[in-house]
Design a protein around this motif. Structure first.
Motif, PDB file in Angstrom:
ATOM      1  N   GLN A   1       0.814  -1.211   0.000  1.00 36.67           N
ATOM      2  CA  GLN A   1       0.000   0.000   0.000  1.00 36.67           C
ATOM      3  C   GLN A   1       0.853   1.271   0.000  1.00 36.67           C
ATOM      4  N   VAL A   2       1.962   1.255   0.726  1.00 34.23           N
ATOM      5  CA  VAL A   2       2.846   2.430   0.735  1.00 34.23           C
ATOM      6  C   VAL A   2       3.444   2.646  -0.653  1.00 34.23           C
ATOM      7  N   LEU A   3       3.863   1.574  -1.293  1.00 34.19           N
ATOM      8  CA  LEU A   3       4.411   1.718  -2.643  1.00 34.19           C
ATOM      9  C   LEU A   3       3.362   2.245  -3.616  1.00 34.19           C
ATOM     10  N   LEU A   4       2.128   1.769  -3.494  1.00 37.54           N
ATOM     11  CA  LEU A   4       1.064   2.305  -4.346  1.00 37.54           C
ATOM     12  C   LEU A   4       0.823   3.783  -4.057  1.00 37.54           C
ATOM     13  N   ALA A   5       0.850   4.152  -2.782  1.00 37.96           N
ATOM     14  CA  ALA A   5       0.640   5.560  -2.409  1.00 37.96           C
ATOM     15  C   ALA A   5       1.778   6.446  -2.907  1.00 37.96           C
ATOM     16  N   LEU A   6       2.958   5.890  -3.041  1.00 29.00           N
ATOM     17  CA  LEU A   6       4.103   6.652  -3.549  1.00 29.00           C
ATOM     18  C   LEU A   6       4.099   6.766  -5.065  1.00 29.00           C
ATOM     19  N   GLY A   7       3.134   6.137  -5.716  1.00 30.22           N
ATOM     20  CA  GLY A   7       2.998   6.251  -7.162  1.00 30.22           C
ATOM     21  C   GLY A   7       3.681   5.154  -7.949  1.00 30.22           C
ATOM     22  N   VAL A   8       4.141   4.108  -7.278  1.00 31.43           N
ATOM     23  CA  VAL A   8       4.737   2.973  -7.984  1.00 31.43           C
ATOM     24  C   VAL A   8       3.612   2.223  -8.694  1.00 31.43           C
ATOM     25  N   SER A   9       3.876   1.736  -9.891  1.00 31.42           N
ATOM     26  CA  SER A   9       2.834   1.023 -10.637  1.00 31.42           C
ATOM     27  C   SER A   9       2.380  -0.202  -9.855  1.00 31.42           C
ATOM     28  N   ALA A  10       1.164  -0.632 -10.117  1.00 35.54           N
ATOM     29  CA  ALA A  10       0.563  -1.743  -9.375  1.00 35.54           C
ATOM     30  C   ALA A  10       1.395  -3.015  -9.498  1.00 35.54           C
ATOM     31  N   GLY A  11       1.868  -3.309 -10.700  1.00 37.37           N
ATOM     32  CA  GLY A  11       2.659  -4.514 -10.913  1.00 37.37           C
ATOM     33  C   GLY A  11       3.983  -4.481 -10.162  1.00 37.37           C
ATOM     34  N   ARG A  12       4.660  -3.348 -10.204  1.00 38.55           N
ATOM     35  CA  ARG A  12       5.942  -3.225  -9.494  1.00 38.55           C
ATOM     36  C   ARG A  12       5.737  -3.245  -7.980  1.00 38.55           C
ATOM     37  N   ALA A  13       4.682  -2.604  -7.514  1.00 42.46           N
ATOM     38  CA  ALA A  13       4.401  -2.618  -6.076  1.00 42.46           C
ATOM     39  C   ALA A  13       4.085  -4.033  -5.604  1.00 42.46           C
ATOM     40  N   LEU A  14       3.321  -4.770  -6.391  1.00 46.73           N
ATOM     41  CA  LEU A  14       2.997  -6.146  -6.040  1.00 46.73           C
ATOM     42  C   LEU A  14       4.251  -7.024  -6.044  1.00 46.73           C
ATOM     43  N   PHE A  15       5.108  -6.821  -7.044  1.00 51.95           N
ATOM     44  CA  PHE A  15       6.357  -7.596  -7.100  1.00 51.95           C
ATOM     45  C   PHE A  15       7.238  -7.301  -5.882  1.00 51.95           C
ATOM     46  N   ALA A  16       7.381  -6.032  -5.528  1.00 50.50           N
ATOM     47  CA  ALA A  16       8.206  -5.672  -4.369  1.00 50.50           C
ATOM     48  C   ALA A  16       7.628  -6.257  -3.082  1.00 50.50           C
TER      49      ALA A  16
END
Length: 134
Positions: free
Chosen positions: A96-111
């Motif tokens: 959720q933090v990565l999504l809030a920071l504007g990272v794409s959904a796929g990259r945030a899910l991978f991380a």
């Protein structure tokens, strides 16, 4: 999170480790003694200072130490289950933090996936004294 649970299946029923689990959990007066604010929230001589971790160990002791040793030989599996739940919550928070920071959904899910199944994160769940890292 299911994959991280599968990776951890070999450690679930293991007993407490003799290395430092007794120091932090089974013989720790902050965990086993009377619950007082000074015992939990003030540094104690000869003990590490992790008050939130101590409170979670006290919760585990209250929930698991009575019945679990009779069927699983130890209440360490209960601690591992709760640590895995904390790790799952942390994984969702990373996502959720990565999504809030504007990272794409796929990259945030991978991380978040890498965070969930990374060996050092799995070690934290298997080694009950390492809950403070979860």
């Amino acid at each position: 999170m299911v994959l991280s649970l599968v990776l951890l299946v070999q450690c679930w029923r293991a007993p407490f480790l003799t290395f430092d689990d007794a120091l932090h959990i089974t013989n720790n007066p902050q965990v086993t003694g009377e619950l007082t604010l000074s015992r939990v929230f003030l540094p104690q001589p000869g003990s590490t200072y992790f008050p939130v971790t101590v409170l979670t160990y006290r919760l585990d002791r209250a929930l698991f130490s009575g019945w679990m040793p009779q069927s699983l030989e130890s209440w360490a599996p209960g601690i591992r289950l709760h640590t895995w739940l904390y790790h799952a919550a942390a994984t969702l928070l990373v996502w959720q933090v990565l999504l809030a920071l504007g990272v794409s959904a796929g990259r945030a899910l991978f991380a978040a996936f890498v965070f969930a199944v990374h060996p050092t994160a799995c070690e934290t769940v298997c080694w009950v004294s390492e809950r403070k890292n979860a």
